[in-house]
Every structure is written in C-alpha cells, then in structure tokens.
Design an enzyme around this catalytic site. Structure first.
Site, PDB file in Angstrom:
ATOM      1  N   HIS A 313      19.802  53.275 -28.368  1.00 28.72           N
ATOM      2  CA  HIS A 313      20.500  53.539 -27.114  1.00 28.72           C
ATOM      3  C   HIS A 313      21.875  54.097 -27.416  1.00 28.72           C
ATOM      4  O   HIS A 313      22.540  53.676 -28.370  1.00 28.72           O
ATOM      5  CB  HIS A 313      20.629  52.245 -26.290  1.00 28.72           C
ATOM      6  CG  HIS A 313      20.985  52.471 -24.850  1.00 28.72           C
ATOM      7  ND1 HIS A 313      22.281  52.703 -24.457  1.00 28.72           N
ATOM      8  CD2 HIS A 313      20.219  52.510 -23.728  1.00 28.72           C
ATOM      9  CE1 HIS A 313      22.302  52.873 -23.135  1.00 28.72           C
ATOM     10  NE2 HIS A 313      21.076  52.759 -22.673  1.00 28.72           N
ATOM     11  N   ASP A 370      14.127  51.754 -21.472  1.00 27.48           N
ATOM     12  CA  ASP A 370      13.345  52.899 -20.974  1.00 27.48           C
ATOM     13  C   ASP A 370      11.946  52.919 -21.577  1.00 27.48           C
ATOM     14  O   ASP A 370      10.986  53.314 -20.917  1.00 27.48           O
ATOM     15  CB  ASP A 370      14.064  54.214 -21.308  1.00 27.48           C
ATOM     16  CG  ASP A 370      15.414  54.301 -20.628  1.00 27.48           C
ATOM     17  OD1 ASP A 370      15.461  54.151 -19.399  1.00 27.48           O
ATOM     18  OD2 ASP A 370      16.425  54.501 -21.320  1.00 27.48           O
TER      19      ASP A 370
END
Length: 435
Positions: A313, A370
């Site tokens: 991330h 995600d």
C-alpha cells in the site's frame, strides 16, 4: 475533542542570496509530525513553496481521521479501525465521524431512524436514468445523479445554515446506496427496487441491488455483515485525492451535493478508487492456479513492468490495518457461498504465497484491503463496474464529514494552489496573415 493548535517553537529560514532570515512557527497537533506554518512566507520573502501532489503539505486541521502508515495505524476520532469494524456497525461509524462520538443506545436508534427516513429518492430522479445509455458506466451515472440532487433538494443547500448542512449530510448518507443500486439495476435492465425501512443499512443496500419484484428476497446475514464491514473500512481515509477534491470544491462555497459529485469524479480515477477492479483484471490475466508461478516470477523481475495488484500500500509501509478484518470477512464469505470459481482459487493461492514467500515478506507486499474487497465482490456476484461505486457509497460519510468540518473551520479559505511558471514570458501578437 479538538486539539488546540499552538506554535511549539520556530525554525529559521535563511536566504543565502541576501542573508535575510525569517522565523517560521512550528505547529504541533495532538499526534503525528509537526508542520511548519508558511502562511506568511510569500508576504515576508516573496517565495512560494513547490510541492507537486502536495505530499509534504498540510492543507487543513482535522479531528476526524489519523493515519500513521509506517506502523499501520488508522483511527477515526481516536478509535482503531479494526475495533470499529469488529464491534460497531456502519451507521455508528457515520455518527462517530459526523458528531465526534459513538452514539448511546437512544442516539443510535434515533440516528438509524433519521437515516432510514431519507433513503428514498425523489420519484422524478428516475427520469435521469432513462437519459443514460444502458451500457453507461455506473460511476458516470453516480456523478450525474448526485450532482443533480441539488436541483431536487435545494432546501438543504445553504452552507451557512448548520441545520441545512446536517440535513444534506443525512440525505447523502441515506440516498447514496439507493442511487448506486439504481445505477446497477439500470445497467442490467431490471426494475428499480425501493428501499425497505425494516432492513438495516447494509442489508437494505443488498436488497436494492439483488431483489426482483417477482420473488421474495432474503438477505443473507453473513453477506450483510460483510458489506457492513466493507463500508466501515472505507468510510474515511484522511486527506486523499477525492477527500481533498471535496474540500477544494467546498472551499468555494459550492453546495454539498456538487462537492460530493466532485469527490466521486476524483475517486473514479484508476489510481485512487479503481484498485480492487485492477485486482480482478490481474486475476483474469493469470487465469488459472497453474499459471501463478510464471506471474510471480514476472513480478519479482525488476526489469519486467508487470506488477501484482492488491499487494502492499502506498500509505501503509508495514501493514494495512484494514486488511486483517477484510481477510477474515473474505474467508467467511467464501465459506458461506461455497463459490466454485477458478479466479477465486487463483486469489486464495496468491494470498498463501504472499504470506509465505520470503520475497513478499521482505518487500512487505502483504495482501491489502483492495485485494480482499475485490474477491468478496466477485464472490457476491457484484460486477467489476460496480466496485468503485461501492467504494463511493462507503466514502460518502467521510467526504461529508470532512466537508462539514471544513465549512465550520474559521481559518479555512478558498483553495488556491500556486505554480512554478515555466512557459513563454511575453511575445507580441502576430496577425493571422503573417503567421
């Protein structure tokens, strides 16, 4: 409670071209890095700062959300995101973001009732959908319809009226699932489903997405809980691109519906809200579990442009604090549905490799929020075109809370970033016959 910002000390800036110095205050928040206050820099020195992407610039004070990406912290009003996702429901988190506190039992019941009473949209808004092509992207529909809400609910567009600000906040939180579900129904040619007042927020959303008039639809409680957690985990994320867009639009005095429509447009960008969609595209590209070793090898090759989506991330350098809750939720959904899908097999094998392979561990390429949300949506039968729409449904409360906080901040001004001009300075106009 808001932190009272004070200058803790100053830093001295010296201009080596003329030897002049200026003292700049250093402000300290309740937690996190201190900031240098440069509001008088141009007036005192004639210089602006240069910060493309504003990645080193604090644009506002906020009491809503705190992130420390280096150690994997995400807190709303002081509460850790994993505790909220495990113990609260989405509307409690909405109350927390809007009012600063989790509701007590009485406030919770009242807030749920108030939101529920706003879930229907004006019947004439149905006509907007008929103006779109059937293959229009649901995000395009969402942008248009949310922007048009100010034409239907102009009794709550006076940003200087605290009561109207609150009414518009309730309307956006309540109606966004309805508008999103209508966009989905329109894209597949099914009739719109009205909201059901006897259903909780997430369950109601699923009902509007998947129910049809010809048969009774029972919401699966496991899926409703999963959707509720997904909404919580995406509710707010500090001053990201879409939130900054909402604040910038709002700084001009634009009405809240226009501001949220601007946020939706920003979220639509693949670099922001399209990450879980990119995960599904990657899984489709891999296609089968037997192809995974070749793709993992490509990902490890620094000369190969291929990248595994949904791992690591930009903000969280060690671990995404939302990912553990999302991982548990993902496994609950897959177990409940017992879906036989080769792409889900690919996803689960990739997850195993990422947690065991030294390359992934060393590079801190953990499966992120995600990665798991894309898998959950796929298992639930939600098409890829709706992934970012669901993100928008969740983020609406964060956007509106940030917008409300900005409007109520007396130090806020209209946004006006500066530039470093590198174009032609001046030249005379040449008539067309002499060019």
């Amino acid at each position: 409670m808001a932190h009272n910002t004070k200058a803790s000390h100053t830093v001295t800036l010296t201009d080596n071209s003329n030897g002049k110095t200026i003292e700049l205050p250093v402000l300290q928040g309740s937690i996190g890095p201190s900031v240098i206050d440069i509001r008088k820099l141009y007036a005192d020195t004639g210089y602006f700062t240069y910060d493309p992407g504003f990645t080193s610039t604090g644009s506002c004070e906020s009491t809503l959300t705190y992130i420390d990406g280096d150690v994997g912290i995400l807190r709303h009003r002081g509460y850790a995101i994993d505790e909220l996702a495990e113990n609260a429901d989405f509307l409690e988190v909405c109350h927390l973001l809007l009012y600063g506190e989790l509701p007590n039992a009485t406030d919770k019941k009242q807030f749920e009732n108030d939101i529920t009473m706003h879930t229907m949209v004006h019947e004439q808004m149905r006509n907007f959908y008929n103006g779109f092509r059937r293959d229009a992207h649901p995000m395009a529909i969402l942008c248009g319809v949310v922007g048009a809400m100010s034409a239907f609910y102009h009794d709550s567009t006076d940003i200087n009226d605290p009561n109207q600000r609150l009414i518009s906040a309730y309307r956006l939180i309540a109606k966004m699932p309805t508008i999103a579900a209508m966009a989905y129904k329109y894209s597949i040619g099914q009739p719109f489903q009205y909201p059901q007042n006897d259903l909780p927020y997430a369950a109601n959303f699923l009902s509007m997405m998947f129910a049809v008039p010809c048969q009774k639809y029972e919401v699966n409680p496991i899926l409703a809980k999963a959707m509720d957690r997904i909404l919580i985990l995406h509710a707010d994320h500090e001053q990201n691109a879409s939130t900054s867009t909402v604040r910038l639009a709002g700084s001009s005095g634009a009405n809240p519906f226009a501001c949220i429509a601007a946020g939706i447009a920003s979220l639509w960008g693949p670099a922001h809200g399209g990450a879980n969609e990119a995960v599904l595209k990657m899984l489709n590209e891999i296609g089968d579990v037997k192809n995974i070793p070749a793709f993992v090898a490509k990902a490890k090759d620094k000369d190969d442009p291929f990248r595994l989506m949904g791992f690591g991330h930009r903000v969280y350098k060690n671990y995404d604090p939302r990912a553990k809750v999302m991982q548990e939720t993902c496994h609950e959904v897959l177990k409940e549905l017992n879906v036989q899908d080769p792409l889900l097999d690919v996803a689960q094998e990739l997850e195993r490799i990422a947690r065991e392979d030294e390359y992934f561990i060393e590079k801190k390429l953990y499966p992120n929020v995600d990665f798991y949300s894309g898998i959950i949506f796929k298992a639930m039968g939600i098409p890829e075109s709706m992934f970012t729409v669901l993100f928008a449904v969740a983020r609406t409360v964060g956007w509106i809370a940030q917008w409300k906080e900005m409007i109520e901040d007396p130090s806020q001004k209209i946004g006006r970033p500066r530039q470093l001009f590198t174009g032609i300075i001046e030249r005379p106009f040449v008539p067309v016959d002499k060019r």
